[in-house]
Design a protein around this motif. Structure first.
Motif, mmCIF file in Angstrom:
data_model
loop_
_atom_site.group_PDB
_atom_site.id
_atom_site.type_symbol
_atom_site.label_atom_id
_atom_site.label_comp_id
_atom_site.label_asym_id
_atom_site.label_seq_id
_atom_site.Cartn_x
_atom_site.Cartn_y
_atom_site.Cartn_z
ATOM 1 N N ILE A 15 -23.471 19.502 -12.652
ATOM 2 C CA ILE A 15 -23.495 19.460 -11.087
ATOM 3 C C ILE A 15 -22.799 18.327 -10.620
ATOM 4 N N LYS A 16 -21.733 18.525 -9.764
ATOM 5 C CA LYS A 16 -20.944 17.146 -9.579
ATOM 6 C C LYS A 16 -21.526 16.276 -8.399
ATOM 7 N N TYR A 17 -21.219 15.117 -8.598
ATOM 8 C CA TYR A 17 -21.309 14.123 -7.531
ATOM 9 C C TYR A 17 -19.881 13.913 -6.745
ATOM 10 N N SER A 108 -12.834 6.703 -18.045
ATOM 11 C CA SER A 108 -13.435 5.594 -18.785
ATOM 12 C C SER A 108 -14.212 4.904 -18.066
ATOM 13 N N SER A 109 -14.320 4.931 -16.535
ATOM 14 C CA SER A 109 -15.099 4.160 -15.796
ATOM 15 C C SER A 109 -16.569 4.124 -16.010
ATOM 16 N N ALA A 110 -17.039 5.504 -16.340
ATOM 17 C CA ALA A 110 -18.591 5.520 -16.436
ATOM 18 C C ALA A 110 -19.024 4.790 -17.385
ATOM 19 N N SER A 111 -18.483 4.901 -18.640
ATOM 20 C CA SER A 111 -18.685 4.300 -19.940
ATOM 21 C C SER A 111 -18.297 2.722 -20.043
ATOM 22 N N GLY A 143 -20.545 5.263 -9.734
ATOM 23 C CA GLY A 143 -21.868 5.834 -9.352
ATOM 24 C C GLY A 143 -22.182 6.745 -10.680
ATOM 25 N N SER A 144 -21.041 7.357 -11.269
ATOM 26 C CA SER A 144 -21.582 8.240 -12.535
ATOM 27 C C SER A 144 -21.928 7.525 -13.693
ATOM 28 N N ALA A 145 -21.498 6.182 -13.718
ATOM 29 C CA ALA A 145 -21.776 5.223 -14.846
ATOM 30 C C ALA A 145 -23.456 5.200 -14.743
ATOM 31 N N GLU A 189 -2.917 8.405 -15.137
ATOM 32 C CA GLU A 189 -3.876 8.028 -14.103
ATOM 33 C C GLU A 189 -3.888 9.301 -13.252
ATOM 34 N N LYS A 190 -5.036 9.430 -12.813
ATOM 35 C CA LYS A 190 -5.324 10.569 -11.742
ATOM 36 C C LYS A 190 -4.542 10.200 -9.935
ATOM 37 N N PRO A 191 -3.993 10.987 -9.470
ATOM 38 C CA PRO A 191 -3.074 10.695 -8.167
ATOM 39 C C PRO A 191 -3.937 10.145 -7.145
ATOM 40 N N SER A 193 -7.993 8.188 -6.517
ATOM 41 C CA SER A 193 -9.182 7.776 -7.221
ATOM 42 C C SER A 193 -10.293 8.474 -6.793
ATOM 43 N N SER A 194 -11.290 8.502 -7.563
ATOM 44 C CA SER A 194 -12.856 9.189 -7.092
ATOM 45 C C SER A 194 -13.317 8.640 -6.016
ATOM 46 N N ARG A 195 -13.034 7.192 -5.901
ATOM 47 C CA ARG A 195 -13.512 6.452 -4.762
ATOM 48 C C ARG A 195 -12.863 7.167 -3.618
ATOM 49 N N GLY A 197 -11.895 10.208 -3.254
ATOM 50 C CA GLY A 197 -12.044 11.466 -3.316
ATOM 51 C C GLY A 197 -13.553 11.603 -2.666
ATOM 52 N N HIS A 198 -14.469 10.726 -2.943
ATOM 53 C CA HIS A 198 -15.708 10.728 -2.573
ATOM 54 C C HIS A 198 -15.509 10.657 -0.839
ATOM 55 N N ARG A 199 -14.746 9.753 -0.504
ATOM 56 C CA ARG A 199 -14.460 9.427 1.110
ATOM 57 C C ARG A 199 -14.106 10.984 1.726
ATOM 58 N N LEU A 283 -14.277 20.696 -14.828
ATOM 59 C CA LEU A 283 -13.341 19.670 -14.769
ATOM 60 C C LEU A 283 -13.800 18.669 -13.838
ATOM 61 N N ASP A 284 -13.577 17.251 -14.072
ATOM 62 C CA ASP A 284 -13.771 16.180 -13.141
ATOM 63 C C ASP A 284 -12.749 16.172 -12.118
ATOM 64 N N ALA A 285 -12.275 14.875 -11.453
ATOM 65 C CA ALA A 285 -11.352 14.762 -10.763
ATOM 66 C C ALA A 285 -10.207 14.579 -11.504
HETATM 67 C C1 DP6 Z 1 -15.425 14.114 -10.005
HETATM 68 O O1 DP6 Z 1 -17.186 7.612 -8.578
HETATM 69 O O2 DP6 Z 1 -18.413 7.916 -10.426
HETATM 70 O O3 DP6 Z 1 -16.195 12.663 -11.882
HETATM 71 O O4 DP6 Z 1 -14.305 6.582 -10.864
HETATM 72 O O5 DP6 Z 1 -15.084 8.004 -12.803
HETATM 73 O O6 DP6 Z 1 -16.508 6.266 -12.193
HETATM 74 P P1 DP6 Z 1 -15.274 7.172 -11.728
HETATM 75 O O7 DP6 Z 1 -16.019 8.030 -10.703
HETATM 76 P P2 DP6 Z 1 -17.542 8.166 -9.743
HETATM 77 O O8 DP6 Z 1 -17.187 9.727 -9.309
HETATM 78 C C2 DP6 Z 1 -17.401 10.937 -10.246
HETATM 79 C C3 DP6 Z 1 -16.687 12.265 -9.740
HETATM 80 C C4 DP6 Z 1 -16.643 13.244 -10.662
HETATM 81 C C5 DP6 Z 1 -17.829 13.875 -10.820
HETATM 82 C C6 DP6 Z 1 -19.109 13.380 -11.486
HETATM 83 O O9 DP6 Z 1 -18.874 12.731 -12.466
HETATM 84 O O10 DP6 Z 1 -20.121 13.602 -10.972
#
Ligand code: DP6
Length: 331
Positions: A15-17, A108-111, A143-145, A189-191, A193-195, A197-199, A283-285
């Motif tokens: 379930i995605k954040y 690799s940012s979460a790990s 956040g996913s870290a 690298e993804k086009p 960033s997740s940051r 994407g959240h915005r 899939l993630d982002a």
């Molecule tokens: C799509 O802000 O935690 O992977 O840059 O990988 O640390 P990183 O992303 P983060 O957002 C994660 C977004 C996601 C969905 C998820 O892992 O829940």
């Protein structure tokens, strides 16, 4: 202060954040659920630096390098925050290596930020409650870290009525030894960033309806997970993954993470499931596809994935136990 080293795993969201209530405090809109991985890990050592300033190094196949300025800035900011908490003015040295089989391309940012936070807290002798550690980890911006601090199957926040609360383990790794075969399509690298994407997420006209139906889906996924009901699990995991990309594609501006081979892998996985194999995709982002399957069906799924045109290679991973401290120091 001595050197402290930790190894922390990546995780894959079921379930995605996607979207933050509070970007400064990194508070998510909705609880997410993930599976902690075993092989895709970051290994980080933190200790006293001889230099006057904090320093960050990264082991790569080419040797020890200084990472890009944006990556270094985020790491240094996290180190600075933890030093302030420990009332420490010592200069710290950080050395990290990512053990992601077959090279880069998987987040690799979460790990990385889980390992960094754990190693820095240990090096500083900072004792934290699980709640404080969860908060300090997410304040890194990843956040996913915070889900990578725990093994097995994890929900963050564990209590939906406290959006800024810590992650909780739903079930340990032994509960269901699922595999994650990561079909790598593009290791670049993804086009977006997740940051970012959240915005953008709340700018999608479908974001509100996603938030309305998520509590039911999240509970259904928890139940499928607890009951090891693969058919139900697969259905929910795939619906959720498509939702994330619908929100991304319909945001303003739109974000496209899919590549043509992404669709080819998704089609293959649906065909394999129709043929009776216990497998599903998420899939993630990014364009790479995490193909989840039972241990019994992993070999058959792997053969098929390798033959999909556009799949560069497949990383074989599985549910894992979570982070661990190690005496293997990187300096
Ligand atoms: C799509 O802000 O935690 O992977 O840059 O990988 O640390 P990183 O992303 P983060 O957002 C994660 C977004 C996601 C969905 C998820 O892992 O829940």
């Amino acid at each position: 202060m001595s050197i402290a080293s930790w190894i922390a795993p990546a995780n894959i969201a079921l379930i995605k954040y996607w979207g933050m209530r509070d970007a400064d405090q990194v508070v998510p809109w909705n609880p997410s659920i993930s599976m902690t991985l075993s092989q895709c890990v970051s290994h980080t050592s933190v200790g006293y630096a001889e230099a006057r300033q904090d320093e960050v190094w990264w082991w790569t196949p080419e040797g020890l390098i200084t990472p890009s300025s944006s990556f270094s800035a985020n790491v240094l900011e996290q180190v600075r925050r933890l030093k302030a908490l420990a009332h420490s003015s010592s200069s710290l040295k950080v050395v990290t290596v990512n053990h992601f089989p077959s090279g880069a391309g998987i987040a690799s940012s979460a790990s990385g930020f889980a390992a960094l936070t754990l190693a820095t807290c240990s090096a500083l002798g900072l004792s934290t409650t699980a709640e404080q550690l969860s908060r300090q980890t997410r304040l890194s911006g990843s956040g996913s870290a915070t889900r990578s601090l725990l093994g097995g199957f994890v929900q963050w926040p564990g209590d939906a009525s406290h959006p800024d609360g810590p992650a909780h383990q739903i079930a340990p790794a032994e509960h269901w030894p699922l595999r994650d075969l990561i079909a790598v399509i593009d290791a670049g690298e993804k086009p977006v960033s997740s940051r970012e994407g959240h915005r953008r997420a709340p700018t999608s006209p479908y974001f509100v309806s996603r938030q309305q139906h998520l509590p039911v889906r999240t509970e259904a996924l928890r139940q499928a997970l607890m009951g090891r009901d693969f058919a139900r699990f697969a259905d929910l995991v795939e619906q959720e993954s498509i939702d994330l990309h619908v929100i991304a594609m319909t945001g303003h501006p739109p974000t496209f993470y899919f590549q043509p081979a992404t669709l080819a892998v998704l089609k293959t996985v649906r065909e394999l499931r129709a043929a009776g194999l216990q497998t599903c995709a998420t899939l993630d982002a990014g364009p790479n596809v995490h193909v989840l399957c039972t241990a019994e069906d992993a070999a058959a799924v792997l053969i098929q994935l390798r033959s999909v045109p556009g799949v560069a290679y497949v990383i074989e991973d599985s549910v894992g136990l979570g982070p661990r401290q190690t005496s293997a120091h990187l300096f």
